[in-house]
Design a protein around this motif. Structure first.
Motif, PDB file in Angstrom:
ATOM      1  N   ARG A 108       0.831  -1.218   0.000  1.00  0.00           N
ATOM      2  CA  ARG A 108       0.000   0.000   0.000  1.00  0.00           C
ATOM      3  C   ARG A 108       0.865   1.267   0.000  1.00  0.00           C
ATOM      4  O   ARG A 108       0.450   2.306  -0.494  1.00  0.00           O
ATOM      5  CB  ARG A 108      -0.915   0.029   1.231  1.00  0.00           C
ATOM      6  N   ASN A 109       2.060   1.142   0.564  1.00  0.00           N
ATOM      7  CA  ASN A 109       2.959   2.310   0.586  1.00  0.00           C
ATOM      8  C   ASN A 109       3.422   2.713  -0.806  1.00  0.00           C
ATOM      9  O   ASN A 109       3.911   3.824  -1.007  1.00  0.00           O
ATOM     10  CB  ASN A 109       4.193   2.011   1.450  1.00  0.00           C
ATOM     11  N   LEU A 110       3.339   1.773  -1.756  1.00  0.00           N
ATOM     12  CA  LEU A 110       3.788   2.080  -3.123  1.00  0.00           C
ATOM     13  C   LEU A 110       2.718   2.796  -3.943  1.00  0.00           C
ATOM     14  O   LEU A 110       3.003   3.337  -5.014  1.00  0.00           O
ATOM     15  CB  LEU A 110       4.173   0.787  -3.864  1.00  0.00           C
ATOM     16  N   VAL A 111       1.477   2.744  -3.462  1.00  0.00           N
ATOM     17  CA  VAL A 111       0.383   3.360  -4.234  1.00  0.00           C
ATOM     18  C   VAL A 111       0.544   4.879  -4.197  1.00  0.00           C
ATOM     19  O   VAL A 111       0.529   5.494  -3.118  1.00  0.00           O
ATOM     20  CB  VAL A 111      -0.988   2.947  -3.654  1.00  0.00           C
ATOM     21  N   GLN A 112       0.715   5.463  -5.347  1.00  0.00           N
ATOM     22  CA  GLN A 112       0.954   6.911  -5.394  1.00  0.00           C
ATOM     23  C   GLN A 112      -0.322   7.662  -5.009  1.00  0.00           C
ATOM     24  O   GLN A 112      -1.373   7.446  -5.618  1.00  0.00           O
ATOM     25  CB  GLN A 112       1.398   7.319  -6.806  1.00  0.00           C
ATOM     26  N   PRO A 113      -0.262   8.538  -4.003  1.00  0.00           N
ATOM     27  CA  PRO A 113      -1.473   9.252  -3.606  1.00  0.00           C
ATOM     28  C   PRO A 113      -1.898  10.274  -4.667  1.00  0.00           C
ATOM     29  O   PRO A 113      -1.086  10.662  -5.513  1.00  0.00           O
ATOM     30  CB  PRO A 113      -1.067   9.955  -2.312  1.00  0.00           C
ATOM     31  N   LEU A 114      -3.158  10.691  -4.598  1.00  0.00           N
ATOM     32  CA  LEU A 114      -3.669  11.694  -5.541  1.00  0.00           C
ATOM     33  C   LEU A 114      -3.597  13.044  -4.830  1.00  0.00           C
ATOM     34  O   LEU A 114      -4.474  13.369  -4.031  1.00  0.00           O
ATOM     35  CB  LEU A 114      -5.114  11.348  -5.935  1.00  0.00           C
ATOM     36  N   LEU A 115      -2.552  13.800  -5.086  1.00  0.00           N
ATOM     37  CA  LEU A 115      -2.341  15.058  -4.352  1.00  0.00           C
ATOM     38  C   LEU A 115      -2.676  16.259  -5.230  1.00  0.00           C
ATOM     39  O   LEU A 115      -2.450  16.213  -6.453  1.00  0.00           O
ATOM     40  CB  LEU A 115      -0.874  15.136  -3.888  1.00  0.00           C
ATOM     41  N   PRO A 116      -3.212  17.309  -4.622  1.00  0.00           N
ATOM     42  CA  PRO A 116      -3.675  18.461  -5.414  1.00  0.00           C
ATOM     43  C   PRO A 116      -2.565  19.126  -6.227  1.00  0.00           C
ATOM     44  O   PRO A 116      -2.837  19.697  -7.276  1.00  0.00           O
ATOM     45  CB  PRO A 116      -4.223  19.437  -4.367  1.00  0.00           C
ATOM     46  N   HIS A 117      -1.312  19.034  -5.774  1.00  0.00           N
ATOM     47  CA  HIS A 117      -0.259  19.727  -6.514  1.00  0.00           C
ATOM     48  C   HIS A 117       0.320  18.902  -7.665  1.00  0.00           C
ATOM     49  O   HIS A 117       1.137  19.391  -8.438  1.00  0.00           O
ATOM     50  CB  HIS A 117       0.878  20.169  -5.571  1.00  0.00           C
ATOM     51  N   PHE A 118      -0.107  17.630  -7.803  1.00  0.00           N
ATOM     52  CA  PHE A 118       0.409  16.833  -8.927  1.00  0.00           C
ATOM     53  C   PHE A 118      -0.185  17.349 -10.233  1.00  0.00           C
ATOM     54  O   PHE A 118      -1.361  17.730 -10.295  1.00  0.00           O
ATOM     55  CB  PHE A 118       0.030  15.358  -8.766  1.00  0.00           C
ATOM     56  N   HIS A 119       0.631  17.305 -11.284  1.00  0.00           N
ATOM     57  CA  HIS A 119       0.086  17.668 -12.599  1.00  0.00           C
ATOM     58  C   HIS A 119      -0.082  16.426 -13.468  1.00  0.00           C
ATOM     59  O   HIS A 119       0.419  15.349 -13.130  1.00  0.00           O
ATOM     60  CB  HIS A 119       0.965  18.720 -13.291  1.00  0.00           C
ATOM     61  N   LYS A 120      -0.781  16.613 -14.574  1.00  0.00           N
ATOM     62  CA  LYS A 120      -1.076  15.501 -15.487  1.00  0.00           C
ATOM     63  C   LYS A 120       0.226  14.813 -15.909  1.00  0.00           C
ATOM     64  O   LYS A 120       1.153  15.475 -16.369  1.00  0.00           O
ATOM     65  CB  LYS A 120      -1.804  16.046 -16.721  1.00  0.00           C
ATOM     66  N   GLY A 121       0.273  13.526 -15.748  1.00  0.00           N
ATOM     67  CA  GLY A 121       1.457  12.759 -16.146  1.00  0.00           C
ATOM     68  C   GLY A 121       2.243  12.235 -14.959  1.00  0.00           C
ATOM     69  O   GLY A 121       2.920  11.212 -15.068  1.00  0.00           O
ATOM     70  N   GLN A 122       2.139  12.910 -13.813  1.00  0.00           N
ATOM     71  CA  GLN A 122       2.992  12.516 -12.685  1.00  0.00           C
ATOM     72  C   GLN A 122       2.617  11.152 -12.086  1.00  0.00           C
ATOM     73  O   GLN A 122       3.429  10.525 -11.435  1.00  0.00           O
ATOM     74  CB  GLN A 122       2.972  13.584 -11.594  1.00  0.00           C
ATOM     75  N   SER A 123       1.379  10.708 -12.332  1.00  0.00           N
ATOM     76  CA  SER A 123       1.011   9.377 -11.819  1.00  0.00           C
ATOM     77  C   SER A 123       1.334   8.277 -12.818  1.00  0.00           C
ATOM     78  O   SER A 123       1.018   7.107 -12.589  1.00  0.00           O
ATOM     79  CB  SER A 123      -0.474   9.332 -11.463  1.00  0.00           C
ATOM     80  N   GLY A 124       1.893   8.653 -13.956  1.00  0.00           N
ATOM     81  CA  GLY A 124       2.346   7.613 -14.883  1.00  0.00           C
ATOM     82  C   GLY A 124       2.062   7.926 -16.338  1.00  0.00           C
ATOM     83  O   GLY A 124       0.954   8.299 -16.692  1.00  0.00           O
ATOM     84  N   LYS A 125       3.108   7.753 -17.151  1.00  0.00           N
ATOM     85  CA  LYS A 125       2.968   7.845 -18.614  1.00  0.00           C
ATOM     86  C   LYS A 125       3.430   6.484 -19.151  1.00  0.00           C
ATOM     87  O   LYS A 125       4.621   6.168 -19.094  1.00  0.00           O
ATOM     88  CB  LYS A 125       3.841   8.980 -19.163  1.00  0.00           C
ATOM     89  N   VAL A 126       2.456   5.710 -19.603  1.00  0.00           N
ATOM     90  CA  VAL A 126       2.726   4.326 -20.013  1.00  0.00           C
ATOM     91  C   VAL A 126       2.595   4.211 -21.529  1.00  0.00           C
ATOM     92  O   VAL A 126       1.659   4.755 -22.113  1.00  0.00           O
ATOM     93  CB  VAL A 126       1.699   3.373 -19.335  1.00  0.00           C
ATOM     94  N   THR A 127       3.543   3.526 -22.158  1.00  0.00           N
ATOM     95  CA  THR A 127       3.397   3.230 -23.583  1.00  0.00           C
ATOM     96  C   THR A 127       3.423   1.720 -23.793  1.00  0.00           C
ATOM     97  O   THR A 127       4.345   1.039 -23.335  1.00  0.00           O
ATOM     98  CB  THR A 127       4.520   3.895 -24.412  1.00  0.00           C
TER      99      THR A 127
END
Ligand SMILES: NC(=O)C1=CN([C@@H]2O[C@H](COP(=O)(O)OP(=O)(O)OC[C@H]3O[C@@H](n4cnc5c(N)ncnc54)[C@H](OP(=O)(O)O)[C@@H]3O)[C@@H](O)[C@H]2O)[C@@H](O)CC1
Ligand SMILES: Nc1ncnc2c1ncn2[C@@H]1O[C@H](COP(=O)(O)OP(=O)(O)OP(=O)(O)O)[C@@H](O)[C@H]1O
Length: 355
Positions: free
Chosen positions: A15-34
């Motif tokens: 659970r510690n690896l799950v990236q939280p959804l924080l207000p200061h994150f911008h689009k892309g910071q939770s992952g860009k997958v190809t």
């Protein structure tokens, strides 16, 4: 740190690896997958991989596929970005004489991919400029779902994997890229950021190439672990050996996942796994980079194996839910419908995981 932990403890640590959804994150910071795959015959496989990466939490999910597959994959969902950058030998744009094409089809694939001077110039002109552009905006790559075995496509795959290694990106290899490894293991050997996800048959094929004694018949778990560790050590990559008991190994570190999953062996669930892995493994890199105020002390050595365990557990849990609801009619799309609920139960509920 991971050894001798129960499934419940492993899920709670992951659970510690799950990236939280924080207000200061911008689009892309939770992952860009190809995802790189998809041809005229197989359009579902890259879709499932890309879609599951998005459902688990990646912000931007792309597919790079053979040109004819693109309109079909695009029609499945407007949420995904589909790029028709790959060519097979049937494509008139490659301008080869029919005799050259016939000769290439007769040449053993290993010779095509290790030599293939003729194809290199086509790939340099038509494929690599666009592929490199997208890889430069990517965090993690999945290669192989629905890729096929066309000689020009396979040679392109070799060039793309070389580029991914040069860019030092994590890579997950499945399906036809595992066939490539079975004829040309050097393509990936020693690349620590690679994860391979062989099913029973794919494992056996690679094992034979590497001279590892293995059998596709049911075996006891200790043998499964030993063989999977041997493959990991010989190739220098993380191995997820799918099957009734899923063994995840990186060198001497290993975990066994025996979440019950579904009794339906419908095609596409392996693709769902590769996409889920992409999002989780990318988060594990973000965890190590302290992209957020991280908790726990998961080491670099454990993070990737734990991320794999989390993704494998998620897919099996989703499959179990889909099977409970749809029974014999269960399809891979039903597994995707269940991903959000399974994710919430495993990784987000206020209660610690109830496994
Ligand atoms: N919707 C789509 O677009 C999908 C497209 N896909 C794409 O299709 C392409 C080819 O992939 P694939 O699945 O046909 O090849 P592979 O997995 O080698 O199976 C071949 C044969 O091996 C056997 N076999 C397999 N597993 C076994 C086991 N556990 N234990 C024992 N035997 C086992 C079994 O043979 P049988 O026993 O039936 O003779 C099976 O038929 C590839 O690009 C992939 O990405 C898929 O992702 C599915 C969804
Ligand atoms: N006997 C089993 N019991 C429970 N789960 C299983 C079993 N065999 C495979 N799975 C799970 O099903 C998923 C897909 O595994 P499978 O072996 O079908 O992969 P694959 O052949 O690569 O899939 P695909 O059809 O996408 O190519 C994985 O999550 C795997 O752990």
């Amino acid at each position: 740190m991971l050894r001798n932990k129960s499934p419940k403890e492993l899920i709670n640590i992951s659970r510690n690896l799950v990236q939280p959804l924080l207000p200061h994150f911008h689009k892309g910071q939770s992952g860009k997958v190809t995802v790189i795959g998809g041809n005229e015959d197989y359009t579902g496989a890259p879709f499932f991989a890309c879609h599951s990466a998005a459902l688990v939490g990646a912000d931007l999910s792309h597919v790079i596929c053979e040109r004819h597959a693109a309109p079909v994959i695009k029609s499945y969902s407007p949420d995904l970005m589909i790029h028709p950058y790959l060519y097979d030998l049937d494509n008139p744009a490659i301008k080869l004489a029919q005799a050259e094409i016939d000769q290439l089809r007769k040449t053993p694939l290993k010779d095509v991919i290790t030599d293939g001077a003729l194809l290199n110039s086509i790939i340099d002109d038509l494929v690599m400029p666009k592929v490199k552009g997208l890889l430069a905006r990517t965090d993690i790559v999945v290669v192989g779902p629905g890729f096929g075995r066309d000689p020009l496509m396979m040679k392109s795959l070799v060039r793309i994997i070389d580029e991914i290694k040069q860019m030092d990106l994590p890579i997950i290899l499945d399906a036809d890229s595992l066939f490539l490894i079975s004829i040309y293991p050097n393509i990936i050997s020693g690349y620590k950021k690679a994860i391979i996800t062989p099913n029973v048959v794919e494992f056996d094929r690679i094992a034979k190439t590497l001279g590892i004694d293995s059998s596709i018949s049911e075996q006891n778990v200790n043998t499964l672990i030993e063989e999977t560790q041997t493959m990991s050590k010989k190739l220098g990559v993380t191995v997820i050996r799918k099957g009734r008991q899923e063994v995840i190994a990186y060198q001497d570190t290993y975990l066994v996942n025996d979440f019950s999953g579904s009794s339906r062996r419908v095609g596409g669930q392996g693709d769902t796994l590769t996409g889920s892995l992409a999002t989780f493994v990318n988060w594990s890199y973000n965890y190590l980079d302290k992209v957020w105020d991280t908790k726990g002390d998961i080491s670099e050595g454990d993070a990737q194996v734990l991320a794999c365990y989390a993704a494998c557990s998620l897919v099996r849990s989703s499959a179990a839910k889909a099977f409970a609801k749809h029974g014999r009619a269960m399809q891979t799309t039903n597994v995707h419908e269940c991903l959000p609920t399974a994710f919430a139960e495993l990784f987000e509920s206020n209660q610690k995981a109830n496994i």
